[in-house]
Design an enzyme around this catalytic site. Structure first.
Site, mmCIF file in Angstrom:
data_model
loop_
_atom_site.group_PDB
_atom_site.id
_atom_site.type_symbol
_atom_site.label_atom_id
_atom_site.label_comp_id
_atom_site.label_asym_id
_atom_site.label_seq_id
_atom_site.Cartn_x
_atom_site.Cartn_y
_atom_site.Cartn_z
ATOM 1 C CG HIS A 132 4.330 7.491 6.785
ATOM 2 N ND1 HIS A 132 4.168 7.826 5.448
ATOM 3 C CD2 HIS A 132 3.511 6.425 6.991
ATOM 4 C CE1 HIS A 132 3.293 7.009 4.891
ATOM 5 N NE2 HIS A 132 2.877 6.146 5.818
ATOM 6 C CD GLU A 192 -1.535 2.415 1.827
ATOM 7 O OE1 GLU A 192 -0.425 2.450 2.400
ATOM 8 O OE2 GLU A 192 -2.291 3.394 1.736
ATOM 9 C CD GLU A 193 2.583 3.238 3.858
ATOM 10 O OE1 GLU A 193 2.034 3.161 4.958
ATOM 11 O OE2 GLU A 193 2.543 4.280 3.154
#
Length: 828
Positions: free
Chosen positions: A350, A247-248
């Protein structure tokens, strides 16, 4: 959640819109409402009890796993006695949640600790592709062994390859190869035609453990699977659990699943679990498209619903630099869904601080106008006061930015209120006081209070009409600011017309305004909670103080709109003006002195400065293949407006004398951007350093050059290299990129006109083959410049000795993330 967004990105020629689940799904308590209920309840339990778990020894830790099987399936074993219905639930209920966490919560926390203990899980790394995958399979197999005969569990390991174009970060094309999805389908023994999808992602950004984003969601999904599989009563519909492995990398794995996997055809709705912070309530910030039954399901399932159409419209406007898999399922799968995310404490999102122990523990216009001319005068004075306030406060914010004191409120949030909030309030009071004294003198005070109330009511009524005409659901906010003040005015009509503002009048007035003011304060705090951390990663081109000051002015204007009339009712505003001005001046002096340092290394509540460093070797080739320029250095990007000004005192060689010059002839200034965010970071630095020699260098090969009809040339290439690469394409003057083999075949240009392709792969991926086709009018100096950047996010090539040494010198209030990369430019 992955970073920076705008609308769009729909794939051309995508699958037809599928029939949605019928409303009878809802009343039986199965399907989407049931899954939502379990997800929301368990995520809350994880929050409440996780800190208590920390005092117990954890069995979590990285370990070696056997290689995953490509595919397996099955369900409960025949002949096995099912546990008594509700037994597990009864056992859990016997343990008071107030005393200690229930068994389900403890299991979910164990999953969370084990996943995060693996370490950063970047796509292509063994930690993501092997360790995390094997851990998930190990737990799923254990769950399958304990499942009842009422269910069938099927598991698939998908490793898709594909590409798509997306209108995101200025627009680019994404290509992925052999990435990983772990997919589990729980369905009745005889199967099911329809399914609800629950999505999480187990990969993380480089150098972060990714506890909230998004390991906690995967832990919750494992426990939901465990709980549902032990029930003796079968589900009415299937539930598909997608443990998403990329996903990142800008939503790649969800695209691979929804466009390529056979189970995707049965999905009628989805629930996406995400994070933009590490705690608080889950905010429902996107739903639909259409299908209001999804929101009804959420209201039924959630004990304390937390959702706002304002959040959805803000998020989908592209103001917030983030996006989720919701976009992929909506745009490429035509599936409706619901998007939930934590938003509290986004400062450590993050970063290396996103660890499991930080998952936190705890929304008839009055027609009688006595004098139309005076009414429009009040209307005009109100608007003038707003404009003067906005201009004045923005000037202050710009001054703060120019003298290098931006983000003084980043760690000390109250500073922004004392600095910009008091300035805004003082300006509003001053303008109306001057208007009362010089422009509206000799007029009855009660009459002035009345027409200024009506002026505010008129402004909100106009806003309501305009926002409704635009089709924005946020119009309900304007409705609050019309309905409740009107109701308050009707209640206090007699007192309002009497001479003097009595205590009864004030109390009744405040009571009538309570609901819109309470909701606006709550909404403002939610937006502050989200936007303040974002200003720390919004790039070097946006003045964060101007953005925050503008927001505070708007909030002040809204909250003061029905209190302006009191300025005309009271005898003097002198004390109020002196107090507000004093607070503003003192705060301004303190900010200018630098007493409020923007960043914090507090281990309990860090607010780090983000700095990204890339040890880069660059080579520029001409049309004949000769190297015309090469260099090597550490390329440095500060992720906020302050750049490196706070770093220089600690690392003196990083200063403005090494500002990066743009290579105008090269795409994206000849710099190895991992994503097309060049327009957000125009200030960066390049510290000379020795050349790097990766042990796994990139291999770039031209396979063929073909002349095509209509003055076109097709160039075919083969590329192999690390798990993350970026391709940049710039057609020369007289040439145009007409089509390519990527995405839907229609190239999407980024801001500035160059074309950007993001590439990633999992383990054992084959070389990347692609072609580009250009229409050509002239080609004396070549027809196209093509550059390829290789990024080494993990392994032995990640950090050079020079990069290691430099990172060690950075202060502890920074999150300095570094890796090595190469940039090669070719002309054809």
């Amino acid at each position: 959640m992955t970073a920076t967004a705008t609308r769009g990105g729909k794939k051309r020629g995508g699958p037809p819109r599928r029939r949605l689940l019928p409303p009878p799904l809802l009343p039986e308590g199965r399907g989407a409402p049931l899954v939502l209920l379990y997800l929301l309840g368990l995520r809350a339990l994880v929050h409440v009890s996780h800190r208590q778990l920390l005092s117990q020894p954890s069995a979590a830790g990285p370990r070696e796993f056997s290689a995953p099987r490509a595919r397996y399936g099955g369900g409960g074993r025949a002949g096995r006695a099912a546990p008594p219905a509700g037994a597990a639930a009864a056992e859990d209920a016997a343990e008071s949640p107030g005393a200690r966490p229930c068994r389900a919560s403890r299991r979910a926390e164990g999953y969370l600790d084990n996943i995060t203990a693996i370490g950063p899980r970047t796509v292509g790394s063994p930690e993501n592709e092997v360790l995390a995958v094997n851990y998930l399979l190990e737990q799923i197999q254990a769950i399958e062994r304990e499942s009842t005969d009422a269910h069938k569990i099927s598991v698939d390991i998908q490793r898709p390859t594909g590409s798509f174009s997306i209108d995101f970060l200025g627009g680019f094309t994404s290509y992925y190869a052999n990435i990983t999805n772990v997919i589990v389908k729980l369905e009745p023994r005889n199967g099911a035609e329809h399914a609800v999808l629950s999505n999480c992602h187990f990969d993380s950004v480089p150098n972060t453990p990714g506890a909230s984003d998004d390991a906690v969601s995967c832990a919750v999904m494992l426990e939901i699977l465990n709980t549902l599989s032990k029930s003796s009563e079968p589900l009415q519909h299937a539930v598909i659990f997608l443990f998403n492995g990329a996903e990142e990398n800008i939503l790649q794995a969800s695209h691979g699943f929804i466009t390529q996997h056979e189970w995707a055809k049965s999905i009628r709705a989805f629930i996406n679990l995400e994070a933009a912070g590490v705690g608080g309530k889950e905010l429902v910030f996107q739903t639909g498209p259409e299908n209001p039954w999804l929101v009804q399901a959420y209201v039924v399932a959630a004990k304390h619903p937390f959702a706002s159409v304002v959040a959805q419209e803000i998020f989908q406007s592209g103001i917030i630099p983030a996006d989720t898999d919701f976009r992929i399922y909506r745009d490429f799968g035509n599936v409706p869904g619901i998007d939930l995310a934590f938003i509290e404490n986004g400062y450590i999102y993050h970063t290396e601080y996103d660890t499991s122990d930080r998952i936190l523990t705890d929304s008839i216009q009055r027609a009688a106008i006595h004098n139309l001319k005076k009414f429009f005068t009040a209307f005009g004075v109100t608007l003038i006061s707003w404009v003067c306030t906005l201009v004045t406060v923005l000037i202050v914010a710009a001054f703060i930015s120019v003298i290098g004191r931006s983000l003084s409120w980043y760690t000390h949030f109250y500073v922004s209120v004392f600095l910009y909030g008091t300035a805004a309030a003082a300006n509003l009071v001053l303008v109306h006081t001057l208007a009362k004294k010089f422009f509206l003198k000799n007029m009855n005070e009660q009459y002035l209070g009345d027409i200024f109330f009506d002026a505010s009511l008129m402004i909100w009524s106009i806003a309501l009409a305009v926002v409704t005409q635009m089709g924005l659901c946020s119009a309900f906010i304007c409705t609050l600011w019309v309905a409740f003040p009107l109701l308050a005015k009707l209640m206090i009509h007699k007192e309002f017309s009497q001479k003097g503002a009595t205590m009864k009048f004030v109390m009744m007035y405040m009571l009538g305004m309570f609901v819109p003011y309470l909701y606006m304060m709550y909404l403002s705090w939610t937006v502050f909670e989200m936007f303040t951390p974002i200003m720390g990663r919004s790039g070097s081109e946006i003045l964060p103080d101007v953005v925050l000051a503008g927001f505070i002015v708007v909030i002040t204007m809204i909250l003061s709109s029905y209190f302006i009339n009191f300025i005309y009712l009271v005898k003097s505003t002198k004390t109020t003006l002196i107090t507000l001005t004093a607070v503003f001046v003192v705060t301004l002096i303190l900010v200018c002195s630098g007493i409020f340092f923007p960043y914090s290394s507090d281990a309990a509540n860090p607010k780090p400065k983000r700095v990204f460093l890339q040890h880069t070797s660059r080579r520029f080739h001409d049309v004949h293949g000769n190297v015309v320029k090469s260099d090597s250095g550490i390329w440095i990007n500060g992720f906020d407006y302050n750049g490196i000004s706070h770093i220089t005192p600690h690392v003196p060689e990083i200063n403005d004398t090494i500002r990066t010059a743009c290579e105008e002839h090269a795409p994206f200034c000849g710099l190895p951007w991992i994503l097309p965010v060049h327009f957000m970071f125009r200030k960066n630095w390049y510290l000379p350093a020795p050349e790097i020699f990766p042990r796994s260098p990139i291999h770039f090969k031209v396979l063929s050059k073909e002349l095509m009809p209509w003055n076109s040339v097709r160039l075919s290439f083969e590329v192999s290299g690390p798990s993350h690469m970026s391709l940049y394409v710039r057609p020369h003057e007289g040439s145009a990129l007409s089509t390519w083999s990527l995405g839907d075949g229609i190239p999407v240009a980024s801001l500035g006109g160059d074309y950007f392709v993001f590439y990633s792969h999992g383990l054992q991926a084959t070389p990347w083959h692609f072609w580009v086709e250009l229409t050509v009018k002239k080609h004396s100096d070549g027809i196209v410049s093509l550059a390829i950047a290789a990024h080494y996010f993990f392994g032995e090539d990640q950090k050079s000795p020079q990069l290691y040494a430099l990172l060690e010198r950075f202060p502890n209030w920074t999150f300095s993330s570094g890796w090595s990369c190469t940039y090669d430019l070719f002309v054809f």
